[in-house]
Write a protein that holds these residues in place. Structure first.
Motif, short mmCIF file in Angstrom:
data_model
loop_
_atom_site.label_atom_id
_atom_site.label_comp_id
_atom_site.label_asym_id
_atom_site.label_seq_id
_atom_site.Cartn_x
_atom_site.Cartn_y
_atom_site.Cartn_z
N THR A 1 0.82 -1.20 0.00
CA THR A 1 0.00 0.00 0.00
C THR A 1 0.86 1.26 0.00
OG1 THR A 1 -1.84 -1.09 1.12
CG2 THR A 1 -1.71 1.31 1.33
N LEU A 2 2.03 1.17 0.64
CA LEU A 2 2.94 2.32 0.73
C LEU A 2 4.10 2.19 -0.25
CD1 LEU A 2 3.00 2.71 4.61
CD2 LEU A 2 1.61 3.95 2.96
N ARG A 3 3.88 1.39 -1.30
CA ARG A 3 4.84 1.21 -2.40
C ARG A 3 6.11 0.46 -1.97
NH1 ARG A 3 0.63 2.90 -3.83
NH2 ARG A 3 0.19 4.64 -5.27
N ALA B 1 4.18 6.92 7.93
CA ALA B 1 4.49 7.48 6.61
C ALA B 1 4.22 8.98 6.57
CB ALA B 1 3.69 6.76 5.52
N SER B 2 4.72 9.70 7.56
CA SER B 2 4.34 11.11 7.72
C SER B 2 4.87 12.01 6.61
CB SER B 2 4.84 11.63 9.08
OG SER B 2 6.25 11.56 9.16
N SER B 3 5.83 11.55 5.81
CA SER B 3 6.33 12.39 4.72
C SER B 3 5.47 12.29 3.46
CB SER B 3 7.77 12.00 4.37
OG SER B 3 7.82 10.70 3.80
N ASP C 1 -0.55 7.39 8.41
CA ASP C 1 -1.16 6.69 9.55
C ASP C 1 -2.08 5.57 9.09
OD1 ASP C 1 0.09 8.35 11.46
OD2 ASP C 1 -1.42 9.90 11.13
N LYS C 2 -1.56 4.74 8.21
CA LYS C 2 -2.34 3.62 7.69
C LYS C 2 -2.21 2.41 8.60
CE LYS C 2 -3.99 3.13 4.08
NZ LYS C 2 -5.38 3.27 3.57
N ASN D 1 11.46 4.23 9.76
CA ASN D 1 11.28 5.51 10.44
C ASN D 1 9.86 6.00 10.19
OD1 ASN D 1 11.36 8.63 10.62
ND2 ASN D 1 13.32 8.03 11.52
N SER D 2 9.25 6.63 11.17
CA SER D 2 7.86 7.07 11.04
C SER D 2 7.68 8.07 9.91
CB SER D 2 7.36 7.67 12.35
OG SER D 2 8.13 8.81 12.70
N GLU D 3 8.76 8.70 9.44
CA GLU D 3 8.65 9.62 8.31
C GLU D 3 8.74 8.91 6.97
OE1 GLU D 3 11.20 13.05 8.51
OE2 GLU D 3 11.27 12.96 10.69
N ASP D 4 9.25 7.69 6.94
CA ASP D 4 9.50 6.98 5.69
C ASP D 4 8.22 6.79 4.88
OD1 ASP D 4 12.13 6.80 6.32
OD2 ASP D 4 12.13 4.66 6.77
N SER D 5 8.31 7.12 3.61
CA SER D 5 7.21 6.87 2.69
C SER D 5 7.76 6.76 1.28
CB SER D 5 6.17 7.99 2.75
OG SER D 5 5.18 7.78 1.76
N ARG D 6 7.31 5.77 0.56
CA ARG D 6 7.73 5.61 -0.83
C ARG D 6 6.63 6.06 -1.80
NH1 ARG D 6 12.31 2.61 -1.39
NH2 ARG D 6 13.13 1.74 0.54
N THR D 7 5.61 6.65 -1.26
CA THR D 7 4.54 7.17 -2.10
C THR D 7 4.96 8.53 -2.67
OG1 THR D 7 3.48 8.25 -0.23
CG2 THR D 7 2.82 5.99 -0.72
#
Length: 659
Positions: free
Chosen positions: A358-360, A437-439, A447-448, A479-485
């Motif tokens: 879902t977060l790539r 995924a706060s970024s 916040d999924k 890390n809570s900031e990590d996001s690949r979206t």
């Protein structure tokens, strides 16, 4: 002209050291004499040569080596052939398309480092202090490469440091395997000498270069391995022999080896005390912390500051922050050595493998049920002990009201994940955990709560198992900031190649294996006398720091005074504290000779064939055998097979038994 010469030398070096696949192939010794005067005539050439030696360790290091997800704690489909034993002398798994063993490539690093050590004094542009430092770095790299080889293959050929006579015949240049203890003694001596020549600290720009602590830390790790049952009087290795029929593994148990490992770890600890350099990293609790975010009250530890208690420590953040990029490596007192060049990329890949689809993310790195069960309750009891009083349950789910008071568990989460120790929540992404995924630029991705029920985006779909096969994944390097979206980013992490927490565990384990009352007088790396014996106070000094930072009670006096009980608990402590680090679990099970038992157990997890139907959802959490993975471990697998093509190239090489 200078630029052209530099290019030619680099091209020559690339050809000499990478064009051939046989890194110990004796033909290469005939080319070692080419252009050495030119290669070491300028500072820039010298730095280029050493950088090339570093690249071997960077590209085959412990966070990207073949064994990182191949034990009983983690599983990835890419490791299927490893855990099922589908490898041999002819099928190495780690080979590239040119019949090039990645593991065997460590000999390239050994040869580059040895050539550097022998020739760096030629450079007129370097000061004596610079030459001493650079030679120390090269010695560290050479020792590291030998360490990486012996823990996989056991006894290996030891390349003469002074080079070989090119007038010898091809067969005479072929090297037999060296007795295991001889290789260890060489590494030990090299690292002790290296420690004396390397600086205590590096600048931020040189964080990835070894220091005195790095040399001593690696030395402690190597000596612990040599003291362990696999190579300390292991009669199962009676037939590990060289081409002349000489036994390569001592058949006599030697307790002194444990004392040497303890002394080596103590060298690091004393360095830390003297220089105020190393300590476990801790973070103070935030002012807004809820009582439910703290460990349950314990009269011995709750009101005392670290390291006597956890009153001034946030156990979860203190542990997790050293892996997820929250703290810079240059600011982390726990970090002893890191590989900055490739380390960040490797750790980010770990995060990618476990990040939900879902977060790539790749969504395929799984944590085993066995690893989940290893974590204690938040009061330090095992789940078996807690189950006897109904404090550990496997049925029922959290509600919204419950989640409002318990920040570790959102709603709709199974209660088997309730009231576990802080390191569990710092490391494990259970079914229903939240990925911040706060970024992410779009709020829909932040916040999924991710579930792995069948039919959902991150669960099994049809026959496609593009999900963690156990229904549990890893969050330790996330890390809570990590996001690949879209719009998101990844926080850079520091690879913990050697950290102080491991040194403390080495010290406690080695001391525990000494006969009570037996005193050993050994020498430190500086030549001073040191007294080593099984000392409960010293063991407690090491273990209590680990436990207090983790927010769980220290071991009892009964455990410290019982070597067998302490050994069992120490193994569990390493399994939890060092999860996912440096293939530690893979090699721990082998050095303890526990792999025949532990690695042959069936891979278990949640039942990913269960959908989120309310009538069946509870069945998802029933321990389920992963039938698509058939784990195999045989006696011969304690040592990796030498590649057939290397045996053909080196006529004096002997194969490990059973292969």
């Amino acid at each position: 002209m200078k630029k052209l010469l530099y290019t030619i030398l680099l091209s020559l070096g690339t050809f000499l050291f990478t064009a051939c696949t046989d890194y110990i192939n004796v033909d290469k010794y005939f080319y070692d004499q080419v252009s050495l005067d030119s290669a070491f005539s300028k500072r820039v050439y010298v730095e280029g040569w050493l950088s090339s030696a570093y690249s071997v360790m960077d590209n085959i290091g412990e966070y990207c080596e073949p064994f990182r997800w191949a034990s009983d704690d983690l599983y990835h489909p890419d490791m299927k052939e490893y855990v099922e034993g589908n490898y041999s002398a002819d099928h190495q798994l780690s080979d590239d398309d040119r019949n090039n063993s990645r593991l065997w490539k460590y000999y390239e690093g050994i040869r580059k480092a040895s050539t550097f050590i022998d020739n760096v004094d030629r450079c007129p542009e370097l000061t004596m202090d610079e030459k001493t430092d650079l030679k120390g770095q090269a010695r560290f790299l050479r020792a590291y490469c030998y360490w990486a080889l012996i823990r996989v293959y056991g006894p290996v050929p030891l390349i003469p440091t002074e080079g070989l006579d090119v007038n010898l015949s091809y067969e005479e240049l072929s090297l037999p395997r060296e007795p295991f203890d001889n290789v260890v003694d060489f590494i030990d001596a090299e690292l002790a000498e290296t420690a004396r020549s390397l600086p205590i600290k590096r600048t931020v720009n040189n964080l990835g270069r070894p220091t005195r602590g790095a040399a001593l830390g690696l030395r402690a790790r190597v000596l612990l391995y040599a003291a362990s049952p696999l190579f300390n009087g292991n009669i199962d290795f009676f037939d590990v022999k060289d081409c002349y029929g000489n036994q390569l593994v001592s058949q006599t148990y030697d307790e002194t080896k444990w004392a040497k490992a303890a002394a080596a770890a103590k060298d690091v600890i004393e360095l830390a005390k003297a220089s105020n350099l190393y300590e476990l990293y801790v973070i103070a609790p935030k002012a807004t912390v809820l009582p439910s975010q703290r460990p349950p009250y314990n009269e011995l530890y709750s009101d005392k500051n670290y390291p006597e208690g956890w009153a001034d420590v946030d156990p979860l953040l203190s542990y997790k922050s050293i892996f997820d990029g929250t703290i810079l490596g240059s600011k982390n007192p726990e970090l002893i050595f890191t590989r900055t060049r490739e380390g960040t990329a490797h750790i980010n890949d770990w995060a990618y493998q476990s990040t939900p689809k879902t977060l790539r993310g790749n969504n395929r790195l799984a944590v085993t049920q066995k690893q989940v069960n290893a974590y204690a309750m938040n009061d330090g009891r095992s789940i078996t002990e807690a189950a006897s009083t109904n404090d550990y349950v496997t049925e029922g789910f959290t509600t919204q009201a419950y989640a409002a008071e318990n920040p570790f568990l959102p709603a709709k989460v199974n209660l088997m994940y309730n009231n576990r120790e802080p390191r569990f929540y710092a490391s494990i992404a259970y079914n229903g955990s939240v990925w911040e995924a706060s970024s992410a630029s779009e709020s829909d991705y932040r916040d999924k709560q991710i579930f792995y029920y069948r039919g959902l985006n991150d669960g099994k779909q049809g026959f496609k198992e593009e999900c963690p096969l156990t229904g549990i994944t890893l969050k330790k390097f996330y890390n809570s900031e990590d996001s690949r979206t879209e719009g998101g980013y990844l926080v850079d992490k520091t690879e913990m190649t050697i950290r102080y927490g491991e040194i403390l565990l080495i010290y406690a384990e080695a001391l525990n294996e000494l006969t009570s009352g037996q005193v050993y007088h050994l020498t430190t790396y500086t030549g001073a006398d040191v007294e080593i014996q099984r000392n409960v106070d010293e063991m407690r000094y090491a273990i209590k720091r680990i436990r207090m930072r983790a927010g769980v009670p220290d071991y009892t006096d009964e455990t410290y005074n019982n070597p067998n009980d302490f050994r069992v608990k120490l193994k569990r402590e390493r399994q939890i504290e060092l999860l996912g680090e440096n293939s530690m679990r893979y090699f721990d099970l082998r050095r303890w000779k526990d792999a025949m038992t532990e690695e042959n157990q069936l891979l278990q997890g949640c039942n990913i064939n269960i959908s989120d139907d309310e009538k069946r959802v509870a069945d998802f959490y029933k321990p389920t055998i992963i039938t698509s993975v058939h784990k195999v471990f045989e006696q011969r697998m304690y040592l990796w097979p030498f590649p057939t093509y290397e045996l053909k190239r080196n006529v004096n090489m002997t194969q490990n038994p059973g292969w």
